[in-house]
Design a protein around this motif. Structure first.
Motif, PDB file in Angstrom:
ATOM      1  N   ILE A   1       3.361  -5.720  12.089  1.00  0.00           N
ATOM      2  CA  ILE A   1       2.296  -4.839  12.554  1.00  0.00           C
ATOM      3  C   ILE A   1       1.410  -4.451  11.369  1.00  0.00           C
TER       4      ILE A   1
ATOM      5  N   TYR B   1      -2.401  -6.609  15.225  1.00  0.00           N
ATOM      6  CA  TYR B   1      -3.430  -5.895  14.453  1.00  0.00           C
ATOM      7  C   TYR B   1      -3.695  -4.536  15.091  1.00  0.00           C
ATOM      8  N   ILE B   2      -3.600  -3.472  14.283  1.00  0.00           N
ATOM      9  CA  ILE B   2      -3.851  -2.114  14.785  1.00  0.00           C
ATOM     10  C   ILE B   2      -5.143  -1.596  14.178  1.00  0.00           C
ATOM     11  N   PRO B   3      -6.224  -1.568  14.959  1.00  0.00           N
ATOM     12  CA  PRO B   3      -7.495  -1.105  14.373  1.00  0.00           C
ATOM     13  C   PRO B   3      -7.564   0.418  14.301  1.00  0.00           C
ATOM     14  N   SER B   4      -8.203   0.936  13.257  1.00  0.00           N
ATOM     15  CA  SER B   4      -8.473   2.370  13.150  1.00  0.00           C
ATOM     16  C   SER B   4      -9.970   2.584  13.134  1.00  0.00           C
TER      17      SER B   4
ATOM     18  N   GLN C   1      -8.651   6.375   7.764  1.00  0.00           N
ATOM     19  CA  GLN C   1      -7.592   6.537   8.754  1.00  0.00           C
ATOM     20  C   GLN C   1      -6.566   5.405   8.648  1.00  0.00           C
TER      21      GLN C   1
ATOM     22  N   ILE D   1      -5.777   3.656   6.020  1.00  0.00           N
ATOM     23  CA  ILE D   1      -4.971   3.852   4.809  1.00  0.00           C
ATOM     24  C   ILE D   1      -3.941   4.957   5.048  1.00  0.00           C
ATOM     25  N   ALA D   2      -4.368   6.028   5.759  1.00  0.00           N
ATOM     26  CA  ALA D   2      -3.423   7.115   6.060  1.00  0.00           C
ATOM     27  C   ALA D   2      -2.278   6.597   6.928  1.00  0.00           C
ATOM     28  N   ASP D   3      -2.590   5.781   7.929  1.00  0.00           N
ATOM     29  CA  ASP D   3      -1.547   5.188   8.780  1.00  0.00           C
ATOM     30  C   ASP D   3      -0.588   4.345   7.951  1.00  0.00           C
TER      31      ASP D   3
ATOM     32  N   LEU E   1      -0.030   4.502   4.495  1.00  0.00           N
ATOM     33  CA  LEU E   1       0.766   5.286   3.542  1.00  0.00           C
ATOM     34  C   LEU E   1       1.825   6.108   4.271  1.00  0.00           C
ATOM     35  N   GLY E   2       1.567   6.477   5.521  1.00  0.00           N
ATOM     36  CA  GLY E   2       2.527   7.248   6.295  1.00  0.00           C
ATOM     37  C   GLY E   2       3.591   6.380   6.947  1.00  0.00           C
TER      38      GLY E   2
ATOM     39  N   HIS F   1       3.209   4.142   9.359  1.00  0.00           N
ATOM     40  CA  HIS F   1       3.027   3.889  10.783  1.00  0.00           C
ATOM     41  C   HIS F   1       2.701   2.431  11.066  1.00  0.00           C
TER      42      HIS F   1
END
Lengths: 504, 313
Positions: B151, B178-181, B186, B188-190, B192-193, B195
């Motif tokens: 993912i 592929y998970i689009p933001s 956003q 990068i936050a996903d 680093l977290g 997700h």
């Protein structure tokens, strides 16, 4: 750390810096107060001027604008029922009824003091616990955004005094409106009716002016309030400041709870002051001993909303300064200013050679919080007189400002027309007892819920979407809040019955 | 209101400065940013603004027109008079992919006349440092064993990140999710977290978080200067070039001498040693591609991506 804090404070009180901070706060209040102009725009407009300043001076000025705008939006919310920025929606709920009772000045002073407290507490959190909290902010992933959005929706039951069905219907209309334009995920273009401008969606500010401000003006032109804008004239007195200050200080729980909510919503990347103040208002009402007074004009409601949205600003800087991830659109502009001055976000920013610059910025935020109280409290004597202007002069003036504001957002005439259409819908729906707040809430939360859901479904398909979305600590907590929130009317009526039983 | 303030500021500024007399420009130029303030396109324009004013001898006013991933601003650009007084920042692949992927983007690629490209941002694929995946081979092997289980986040649909994802999936014959933001911040936050397992990201973001992440490959032609140890996709046998290229453009039909004047100014700024140094430090690759070459590059991209978009649309 203590000596850099002092160094920062020293910087703020350098005469030039202090003058610019004061000017920044004043400008921020103005930008916040004019519907259509936002903190983001004010910052973007001023950032180029900071290029030629020293980094400390530039950042201190920007701090003033950001903090000032968080208070400024309460002024039109209270006086003319129009939130200056989306963050002040919840301020209108009690602020405007107060103004109608002739207590506009009380509401304004409350807003200023609550803003200061919220901003102050959040600043302390930022200075003391910034880096560890930033790590926590990353735990907000797609499922958490989805549940935060759903939790926000449960507030509708509280907002729609009277008919919950009407409230949810209005919320649905708002969510449908939020679908207009290009899908944030997938990029499909929806419901634009052939207008390319609508690809960018319906702007929140346009909807705010349309649903909140224009119906008021229409009723002042058509309705009974032709002579004056509100029912009672205001006679501002300096004594009110002290009186209100005493009342506000007696509510530490309310103020601190609101500030905590604001800080948390602020540091979740992407969520802004609008959600912070709504949630905080709702919680204030939920935990109040006398929830019925909310919405009819209580300073508690104003304090809850303003404390939270002012706390949001420092909160949104936590992920920004430590991770380079802006927690709000305004924070994104500040990121730009940092980059221009060659300041790289990261934990090192607080400990490395640039620490004095960053602490000047943080102390700027802190001192700006006090300036807001000062300007707000004494300014209330002047601001509150605005509504004494006869509505035949005031209404055209406000319409002129709103048209300018709606147009300025993206230089598009279509936005002005949308605003007028919403204004007429808002006027009719008010006659039918629909409150506009759920519509706007749907418009705000729609993208959150959509993005959270679509991303969760995509990312969770491998391990099972249900498992992915539910079995996570923050998700679980938010789901529990949703359930509690939905069942609250039942619990509240049970409590009321029990109390009655005891009396009888 | 804002544009009114800007106009007032410009009017004032033109009063106090004496404009240099040249055929073009004779009046202030509007430089449109089709994204919100504070983004990379904005920062770059802000860096150029005072230098453009020096070179052209006219005020340059920056205006934002965010929405639709840039398409709102570009549909505005192509409706403007082609006289060079309204220029806009452009990004490849955005201006190529949007009209290909959507019938109603509001503009077509050939309505935009590029003036210059001044900055490239190679797109990289990265995992967190604590991830057992050590290399591009590891990642693709995992993806091969777990169809759809790899993912990867990225910014936007039909964006540079999305097309890079599709290209790699196609070349390596694997199925990855592929998970689009909504934006790079956003995604990068996903990432680093935790997700998403991996992320498609711009070189400058990867440089910023270099201490926490492992970049597996870059989409540049040459190894990326700030991280020379990271291989390129083509060196690993996957012939793909993934990059966000920033430039400036005018509406098609703008007179050649006007384009030439703007081109000269932009190239001069992009060649300035201080600008080059700062761009490199921030994780960008400075470019000095003139109008003619820029047009060829865009045409080439249209040909290259049309079949991919057609296949996955």
């Amino acid at each position: 750390m203590f000596d850099v804090v002092l160094q920062g404070l020293q910087q703020v009180f350098v005469p030039l810096n202090f003058i610019l901070l004061f000017g920044g706060v004043f400008l921020g209040i103005t930008f916040g107060a004019l519907p259509g102009l936002t903190a983001t725009m004010g910052l973007a407009l001023l950032v180029p001027f900071t290029f030629t300043m020293s980094p400390e001076t530039g950042l201190i000025m920007l701090a003033g604008i950001y903090v000032g705008a968080m208070y400024g939006d309460a002024i039109p919310a209270i006086l003319i029922n129009t939130p200056g920025t989306p963050s002040a929606i919840a301020t209108t709920f009690d602020g405007f009824p107060l103004a109608q009772k002739g207590m506009a000045q009380h509401a304004l002073v409350t807003a200023a003091l609550a803003s200061t407290v919220g901003s102050l507490l959040a600043n302390v959190v930022l200075v003391v616990a910034g880096p560890p909290l930033a790590a926590a902010s990353l735990k907000f992933g797609p499922p958490e955004y989805f549940w935060l959005g759903i939790f926000g929706l449960t507030i509708i039951s509280a907002l729609s005094s009277g008919s919950v069905i009407k409230g949810f219907l209005a919320g649905c209309i708002g969510m449908v409106l939020s679908v207009v334009g290009m899908a944030s995920i997938g990029g499909d273009v929806r419901l634009t009716f052939g207008f390319p401008v609508l690809q960018g969606g319906i702007d929140l500010i346009v909807a705010l002016i349309g649903f909140f401000c224009l119906p008021e003006i229409l009723s002042s032109v058509i309705g009974k309030r032709q002579k004056t804008y509100t029912d009672k004239a205001v006679e501002p007195k300096l004594g009110v400041i002290g009186e209100v200050a005493l009342q506000v200080i007696k509510k530490p729980v309310l103020l601190i709870r609101s500030a905590i909510i604001g800080t948390i919503v602020g540091f979740a990347p992407g969520a802004g002051g609008n959600i912070a103040s709504m949630v905080s208002y709702n919680e204030a009402r939920r935990w109040s001993k006398d929830p019925d007074k909310y919405g009819k004009g209580t300073i508690d409601g104003v304090a809850a909303s303003e404390s939270a949205n002012s706390a949001m600003a420092p909160g949104s800087l936590i992920p920004l300064l430590t991770l380079g991830i802006p927690g709000s659109p305004a924070a994104a502009v500040i990121l730009g200013a940092l980059m221009v001055h060659r300041l790289k976000p990261g934990a090192e920013l607080f400990t490395g050679p640039e620490a004095p610059i960053i602490y000047s910025f943080l102390m700027g935020l802190l001192v700006a919080a006090f300036l807001v109280s000062f300007i707000g409290a004494f300014g209330s004597v002047i601001f509150s007189r605005i509504i004494n202007i006869p509505s035949r002069y005031l209404a055209p003036g406000i319409i002129f400002m709103t048209v300018l504001g709606a147009y300025a957002i993206r230089n598009s005439m279509l936005d002005v027309w949308i605003m007028f259409v919403f204004g007429i819908i808002g006027f009719i729906s008010r006659k039918l007892n629909f409150h506009p707040a759920p519509i706007v809430l749907g418009l705000i939360l729609g993208p959150f819920i959509e993005e959270g859901l679509v991303k969760s479904v995509l990312a969770g398909q491998f391990q099972g979407v249900f498992n992915y979305m539910v079995f996570r600590p923050i998700s679980g907590f938010l789901i529990a809040l949703c359930v509690l929130s939905l069942c609250w009317p039942l619990i509240a009526s049970w409590r009321a019955k029990k109390n009655k039983g005891e009396v009888a | 209101m804002k544009s009114f303030l800007l106009t007032a500021a410009v009017a004032f500024a033109t009063l106090i400065t004496s404009p240099a007399m040249a055929a073009f420009p004779e009046e202030p130029i509007t430089y449109q940013i089709p994204f919100g303030p504070g983004g990379q396109s904005d920062l770059e324009a802000r860096r150029q603004q005072p230098m453009l004013e020096d070179i052209l001898g006219q005020k340059v006013v920056i205006e934002y027109k965010p929405g639709g991933g840039g398409s709102l601003g570009w549909s505005e650009l192509v409706r403007k008079k082609p006289d060079g007084y309204y220029i806009s920042g452009i990004n490849v692949p955005h201006i190529v992919l949007q009209p290909l992927a959507r019938g109603n983007a509001g503009y077509s690629t050939d309505q935009i006349k590029p003036v210059a490209f001044f900055q490239a941002t190679p797109i990289g694929l990265a995992v967190m440092k604590d991830n057992p995946i050590q290399s591009l081979e590891d990642l693709l092997a995992f993806a091969g064993k777990n169809p759809g289980g790899m993912i990867i986040g990225g910014s936007g649909t039909w964006s540079g990140h999305h097309v890079a994802h599709l290209q790699l999936s196609k070349l390596a014959e694997v199925n990855m999710t592929y998970i689009p933001s909504t934006g790079a911040a956003q995604s990068i936050a996903d990432f680093l977290g935790g997700h998403v397992q991996a992320v498609w990201a711009n070189s400058n973001d990867l440089v910023q978080h270099a201490d926490k992440i492992r970049v597996l490959a870059f989409g540049s032609k040459e190894p990326f200067e700030n991280m020379p140890e990271v291989p390129t996709f083509s060196s690993k046998g996957y012939e793909m070039y993934a990059s966000i290229d920033r430039g400036a453009a005018v509406p098609q039909g703008t007179p050649d001498e006007v384009v030439a004047a703007l081109e000269k100014a932009f190239i001069a700024i992009a060649s300035d040693p201080e600008v080059v140094k700062q761009m490199r430090e921030d994780g960008f690759v400075p470019l000095t591609i003139g109008a003619e070459e820029a047009q060829q590059y865009i045409d080439e991209k249209v040909k290259q991506w049309a079949p991919i978009v057609e296949e996955f649309k």
